[in-house]
Design a protein around this motif. Structure first.
Motif, short mmCIF file in Angstrom:
data_model
loop_
_atom_site.label_atom_id
_atom_site.label_comp_id
_atom_site.label_asym_id
_atom_site.label_seq_id
_atom_site.Cartn_x
_atom_site.Cartn_y
_atom_site.Cartn_z
N GLN A 71 40.09 51.27 39.09
CA GLN A 71 40.77 50.99 40.35
C GLN A 71 40.02 51.63 41.52
OE1 GLN A 71 44.75 52.33 39.39
NE2 GLN A 71 45.44 50.23 39.11
N GLY A 72 39.92 50.88 42.61
CA GLY A 72 39.22 51.35 43.78
C GLY A 72 37.80 50.84 43.89
N GLN A 73 37.32 50.13 42.87
CA GLN A 73 35.94 49.65 42.89
C GLN A 73 35.83 48.18 43.32
OE1 GLN A 73 34.92 51.29 38.72
NE2 GLN A 73 33.03 51.63 39.87
N MET A 74 36.92 47.47 43.29
CA MET A 74 36.93 46.07 43.69
C MET A 74 37.83 45.88 44.91
SD MET A 74 34.93 44.44 41.63
CE MET A 74 34.17 44.55 40.02
N PHE A 80 41.52 41.18 44.21
CA PHE A 80 40.85 40.98 42.92
C PHE A 80 41.30 42.05 41.93
CE2 PHE A 80 37.59 41.17 39.75
CZ PHE A 80 37.04 39.90 39.67
N GLU A 81 41.32 43.29 42.39
CA GLU A 81 41.71 44.40 41.53
C GLU A 81 43.15 44.25 41.03
OE1 GLU A 81 42.89 48.75 42.75
OE2 GLU A 81 40.70 48.57 42.67
N LYS A 82 44.07 43.88 41.91
CA LYS A 82 45.47 43.74 41.53
C LYS A 82 45.64 42.68 40.45
CE LYS A 82 50.05 42.72 43.47
NZ LYS A 82 50.81 42.36 44.69
N ALA A 83 44.94 41.56 40.60
CA ALA A 83 45.04 40.48 39.62
C ALA A 83 44.43 40.90 38.29
CB ALA A 83 44.34 39.23 40.15
N LYS A 88 46.25 41.05 30.52
CA LYS A 88 46.01 41.64 29.22
C LYS A 88 44.69 41.08 28.68
CE LYS A 88 50.90 42.16 28.07
NZ LYS A 88 52.00 41.75 27.14
N PRO A 89 44.06 41.78 27.74
CA PRO A 89 42.80 41.27 27.18
C PRO A 89 42.96 39.84 26.65
CG PRO A 89 43.13 43.53 26.50
CD PRO A 89 44.38 43.12 27.21
N GLY A 90 42.02 38.99 27.04
CA GLY A 90 42.04 37.59 26.62
C GLY A 90 42.72 36.67 27.61
N GLU A 91 43.51 37.20 28.54
CA GLU A 91 44.21 36.39 29.53
C GLU A 91 43.32 36.10 30.73
OE1 GLU A 91 48.86 37.80 28.84
OE2 GLU A 91 47.72 38.57 30.55
N PHE A 92 43.62 35.02 31.41
CA PHE A 92 42.95 34.72 32.68
C PHE A 92 44.02 34.36 33.71
CE2 PHE A 92 42.90 30.78 30.18
CZ PHE A 92 43.45 29.86 31.06
N THR A 93 43.68 34.44 34.98
CA THR A 93 44.66 34.19 36.04
C THR A 93 45.06 32.72 36.05
OG1 THR A 93 42.78 33.99 37.56
CG2 THR A 93 43.95 36.08 37.56
N LYS A 94 46.36 32.47 36.17
CA LYS A 94 46.89 31.10 36.19
C LYS A 94 46.94 30.54 37.60
CE LYS A 94 47.58 31.38 31.78
NZ LYS A 94 46.69 30.67 30.84
N GLU A 95 46.73 31.43 38.59
CA GLU A 95 46.65 31.01 39.99
C GLU A 95 45.35 31.55 40.57
OE1 GLU A 95 48.68 29.06 41.66
OE2 GLU A 95 50.14 28.87 40.03
N PRO A 96 44.69 30.77 41.43
CA PRO A 96 43.45 31.26 42.05
C PRO A 96 43.70 32.52 42.87
CG PRO A 96 43.71 28.89 42.39
CD PRO A 96 45.02 29.39 41.86
N VAL A 97 42.72 33.40 42.89
CA VAL A 97 42.79 34.66 43.64
C VAL A 97 41.80 34.57 44.80
CG1 VAL A 97 42.46 37.16 43.57
CG2 VAL A 97 43.42 35.95 41.57
N GLN A 98 42.32 34.72 46.02
CA GLN A 98 41.45 34.61 47.19
C GLN A 98 41.00 35.98 47.69
OE1 GLN A 98 43.25 32.97 50.74
NE2 GLN A 98 41.28 32.24 51.54
N THR A 99 39.70 36.08 47.98
CA THR A 99 39.14 37.26 48.65
C THR A 99 38.21 36.76 49.75
OG1 THR A 99 37.12 37.49 47.32
CG2 THR A 99 39.13 38.49 46.43
N GLN A 100 37.58 37.68 50.44
CA GLN A 100 36.64 37.28 51.49
C GLN A 100 35.41 36.58 50.93
OE1 GLN A 100 37.40 40.40 50.53
NE2 GLN A 100 35.86 41.91 51.22
N PHE A 101 35.23 36.63 49.61
CA PHE A 101 34.06 36.00 48.99
C PHE A 101 34.32 34.56 48.57
CE2 PHE A 101 33.94 40.58 47.98
CZ PHE A 101 32.82 40.92 48.71
#
Length: 295
Positions: free
Chosen positions: A175-178, A182-185, A190-203
């Motif tokens: 925590q604190g490196q991203m 992005f970090e919150k998502a 859990k291991p093996g899971e991926f986000t079901k909704e897109p995560v927006q950042t400045q990138f």
């Protein structure tokens, strides 16, 4: 001045390496001057640097002799400076011998073990991501993954981020490196899971997958040895100064000054010293302690 650099370097501490009128320059004085003046001559080759310091020391002694002829040593401001320089030299020498020189690797290692034991566990995640420009593209990627597509393969094909060619692999991070979103998502998966909704950042828009989680390994001893040494030096310095102050006693002529100094010490130390404790070590003085030299 006829000494070659090699001859100067081989001289004993008591050896005279130059004379300035009735005054002499010994090897010990040259070493002391080199510690003070050496950084001014860093651009010179090593074989010339010591000779440059010797030349500067001769200049200092020459004008000092003229100042003595003019009785400037009796000037109150000069006398105060001479007294301060003497006290500082003794202060530094005492701390170097009784403080710095007495900190051993065993003491540092014991402090390292103590600090590591007290560290709270810190979670790290190993994650991959697929970075695209639009939310629609990210939603399409999620549909592919939900349909059974391989995350790393899709990342190599579609991710615009620099980690794309390596399957979106970001390695482990804590925590604190991203960036916050992005970090919150990532830390919610859990291991093996991926986000079901897109995560927006400045990138752009991310689809994140967590590979594994773990407790962050502690830093190795060699990585933090210098920091531990500075910590121990500060503690040792404060103990030494506190003991010396208590033994000697400290009196302030002006009670208002006493109160102001104690308030400053309290702020600098982050502690609550007793209001009447004039023997509390002053943190501002600690900044004048000679720093430990790296071995």
């Amino acid at each position: 001045m006829t000494f070659a650099a090699g001859q100067v370097a081989q001289a004993a501490d008591s050896d005279v390496v130059a004379k300035v009128g009735k005054s002499t320059v010994t090897e010990a004085e040259l070493k002391a001057a080199e510690a003070e003046l050496g950084p001014q001559f860093q651009s010179l080759p090593a074989d010339k640097r010591q000779l440059a310091v010797l030349s500067a020391l001769i200049d200092i002694k020459a004008l000092a002799a003229e100042a003595e002829k003019a009785k400037m040593q009796n000037d109150p401001a000069v006398k105060a400076q001479l007294e301060f320089d003497r006290d500082r030299a003794l202060h530094n020498a005492y701390f170097a011998k009784e403080g710095i020189a007495k900190i051993s690797d065993d003491e540092l290692k014991a402090r390292y073990d103590e600090e590591i034991k007290a560290m709270p566990p810190r979670k790290e995640v190993h994650a991959r991501h697929i970075l695209v420009k639009t939310k629609k593209e990210a939603e399409d990627v999620i549909k592919e993954l939900e349909g059974g597509a391989d995350f790393q393969k899709v990342a190599k094909e579609k991710s615009t981020g620099p980690s794309g060619p390596s399957g979106g692999d970001l390695g482990f991070f804590s925590q604190g490196q991203m960036v916050p979103a992005f970090e919150k998502a990532a830390f919610a998966l859990k291991p093996g899971e991926f986000t079901k909704e897109p995560v927006q950042t400045q990138f752009g828009w991310h689809v994140i997958q967590v590979v594994e989680t773990r407790d962050a390994p502690p830093p190795k001893f060699e990585q933090v040895k210098d920091q531990l040494q500075q910590l121990l030096l500060r503690e040792k310095y404060m103990q030494m100064v506190g003991k010396a102050r208590k033994a000697l006693g400290v009196d302030y002529v002006d009670p208002k000054m006493k109160s102001q100094v104690q308030q400053l010490e309290k702020q600098m130390l982050g502690e609550q010293p007793d209001s009447g404790d004039a023997a509390a070590p002053a943190t501002p003085a600690a900044t004048a302690a000679p720093a430990a030299k790296s071995q």
